[in-house]
Design an enzyme around this catalytic site. Structure first.
Site, PDB file in Angstrom:
ATOM      1  N   GLU A   1     -17.976  88.153 -22.302  1.00 26.78           N
ATOM      2  CA  GLU A   1     -18.583  87.140 -21.605  1.00 26.78           C
ATOM      3  C   GLU A   1     -17.805  85.832 -21.827  1.00 26.78           C
ATOM      4  OE1 GLU A   1     -21.300  83.177 -24.194  1.00 26.78           O
ATOM      5  OE2 GLU A   1     -20.910  84.767 -25.474  1.00 26.78           O
TER       6      GLU A   1
ATOM      7  N   ALA B   1     -17.914  77.170 -27.559  1.00 27.25           N
ATOM      8  CA  ALA B   1     -16.800  77.416 -28.236  1.00 27.25           C
ATOM      9  C   ALA B   1     -16.035  78.571 -27.557  1.00 27.25           C
ATOM     10  CB  ALA B   1     -17.397  77.931 -29.293  1.00 27.25           C
TER      11      ALA B   1
ATOM     12  N   HIS C   1     -22.162  79.598 -18.666  1.00 24.20           N
ATOM     13  CA  HIS C   1     -20.779  78.724 -19.544  1.00 24.20           C
ATOM     14  C   HIS C   1     -20.746  78.450 -17.960  1.00 24.20           C
ATOM     15  CE1 HIS C   1     -20.262  79.825 -23.284  1.00 24.20           C
ATOM     16  NE2 HIS C   1     -20.543  81.002 -23.245  1.00 24.20           N
TER      17      HIS C   1
ATOM     18  N   HIS D   1     -27.963  83.077 -22.267  1.00 23.66           N
ATOM     19  CA  HIS D   1     -28.504  82.341 -23.473  1.00 23.66           C
ATOM     20  C   HIS D   1     -29.706  80.306 -22.620  1.00 23.66           C
ATOM     21  CE1 HIS D   1     -24.198  81.056 -22.880  1.00 23.66           C
ATOM     22  NE2 HIS D   1     -23.540  81.418 -24.554  1.00 23.66           N
TER      23      HIS D   1
ATOM     24  N   ASP E   1     -33.027  80.497 -32.834  1.00 19.89           N
ATOM     25  CA  ASP E   1     -32.832  80.674 -34.383  1.00 19.89           C
ATOM     26  C   ASP E   1     -32.890  79.295 -34.668  1.00 19.89           C
ATOM     27  OD1 ASP E   1     -31.024  79.159 -32.633  1.00 19.89           O
ATOM     28  OD2 ASP E   1     -28.914  79.604 -34.221  1.00 19.89           O
TER      29      ASP E   1
ATOM     30  N   HIS F   1     -30.224  76.162 -31.410  1.00 15.40           N
ATOM     31  CA  HIS F   1     -29.337  76.273 -30.296  1.00 15.40           C
ATOM     32  C   HIS F   1     -30.782  75.902 -29.337  1.00 15.40           C
ATOM     33  CE1 HIS F   1     -26.338  79.131 -31.132  1.00 15.40           C
ATOM     34  NE2 HIS F   1     -26.003  78.827 -30.427  1.00 15.40           N
TER      35      HIS F   1
ATOM     36  N   ASP G   1     -26.660  86.578 -30.969  1.00 11.22           N
ATOM     37  CA  ASP G   1     -25.314  85.953 -30.361  1.00 11.22           C
ATOM     38  C   ASP G   1     -24.795  85.363 -31.874  1.00 11.22           C
ATOM     39  OD1 ASP G   1     -23.486  84.621 -28.962  1.00 11.22           O
ATOM     40  OD2 ASP G   1     -24.026  82.249 -29.026  1.00 11.22           O
TER      41      ASP G   1
END
Length: 399
Positions: A134, A145, A202, A223, A259, A262, A284
């Protein structure tokens, strides 16, 4: 050795059905052929006591867990760390996964990629399906991040890939990159030609740039909703691909971190109701999974897990992966879509994405006998790989 698992509800293509599961030599077999063809009975019968029988979970995006961070491990630590994670995942019902490396230096990739080898599941724990890389070929504006100073361009074409990752990509299953980068379409094509799954993420890609990536072979979105341009009615961006998937214009998948942090529940419902066949549950998860709140690591960054299970880069409000386990994601997602569909998003769909659905992700005849026994509230009771029990919360009745 023929084993019959009886008195359970088996997950089939149509949902849960009251059928037995028959296993021989690590594979799921047809009981009619055994009875009427070979004229033999099961050597062992296991009563699953009314519980659910489902395929083992597959996690395509796992950064680490239980104190292990794949991206910051050195050559000596990575093999022992990976061994620990493989064993610990069994209690969560995960029978196969992709160890994930976030944006790192070329030196670290050259050290770690050769060490993280594809491995079958069994006594050593969950199967390693190949590495998910990734980064670092992502858009700095959507780095999340990831360390910005290590983000790379693709200015040298495929030579950029080899310079950063190394020339041998046989241990790699998946690469996440931003499709708007210069030379990205051709890189996507070349990676796919090597049998590597390409995921778009991203990214600040427009819908046209995302479509171009899909047309060149990309088959996933990393994601969904996170680290990408937000949907706008006049400029939908990469999220605008969802209805095209629903219309079968393109075949692709999208990862979803369920979760409760996110992605808002309404956004998850919107994505799934638009394109349910493409949904893949991912954790993740990071080093912090299975650990107490406090400071942990993701690559070279310090991250903080708070009492609400929210993981952020220290000193910021930036989410830094998760501390959630796959079984928790499945239970949470089941409240939206039901148990059968939630499990398929963690089993069949990731297997289809990785092109291993000929043998994994379902309980059809001929598949690998990697499966789990679940209570009706979807808590893992037992985990089997190749028909052998490798983790159990309690014993089922054998006779």
């Amino acid at each position: 050795m023929i084993t019959r698992f009886t008195n359970g509800l088996l997950l089939s293509n149509e949902g849960f059905v009251r059928e037995d599961l028959w296993v021989q030599d690590g594979r799921i077999v047809n009981p009619r052929e055994i009875f009427f063809g070979n004229k033999v009975k099961a050597d062992e019968v296991i009563d699953v006591q009314g519980n659910l029988i489902a395929p083992g979970f597959i996690d395509i995006q796992l950064n680490g867990g239980f104190g292990i961070d794949f991206s910051s491990a050195d050559a000596a630590e990575i093999e022992t760390g990976l061994a620990l994670v493989r064993q610990k995942l069994l209690r969560q019902g995960v029978t196969a996964f992709c160890p994930t490396l976030i944006t790192s230096s070329p030196e670290r990739y050259h050290t770690l990629i050769p060490k993280i080898k594809k491995s079958a599941g069994g006594k050593d724990g969950a199967a390693v399906l190949g590495i998910h890389l990734e980064g670092p070929f992502i858009n700095e504006k959507k780095k999340g991040a990831h360390p910005g100073h290590l983000i790379r361009s693709l200015e040298a074409g495929f030579a950029s890939i080899e310079a950063v990752y190394g020339s041998n990509l046989s241990n790699v299953a998946m690469v996440t990159l931003a499709p708007e980068l210069e030379h990205a379409p051709r890189i996507i094509q070349e990676l796919c030609q090597q049998g590597i799954v390409v995921s778009l993420g991203h990214t600040c890609a427009s819908l046209d740039e995302a479509e171009r990536g899909i047309l060149m072979g990309a088959s996933s979105i990393t994601h969904l909703f996170n680290a990408m341009t937000a949907f706008h009615h006049r400029d939908p961006g990469i999220i605008g691909l969802l209805p095209y998937g629903a219309e079968d214009r393109y075949r692709f998948f999208y990862g979803m971190i369920v979760d409760g942090l996110h992605t808002h529940d309404a956004s998850m419902r919107l994505a799934y109701s638009t394109y349910p066949r493409g949904c893949v549950l991912v954790t993740d998860a990071t080093q912090a999974m299975g650990l107490l709140p406090g400071e942990h690591h993701l690559g070279d960054m310090v991250v903080v897990l708070d009492d609400n299970h929210r993981l952020t880069v220290k000193g910021t409000d930036t989410l830094a992966g998760s501390a959630v386990s796959m079984d928790v994601c499945v239970r949470r997602f089941s409240t939206f879509v039901g148990a059968a569909k939630a499990i398929q998003a963690a089993t069949l769909h990731p297997a289809q994405l990785l092109h291993i659905n000929d043998r994994k992700g379902h309980l059809n005849v001929g598949a690998d006998a990697d499966f789990i026994i679940l209570s009706h509230d979807l808590h893992v009771q037992q985990t089997y790989i190749a028909g052998n029990l490798f983790w159990s919360a309690k014993d089922c009745t054998r006779r």
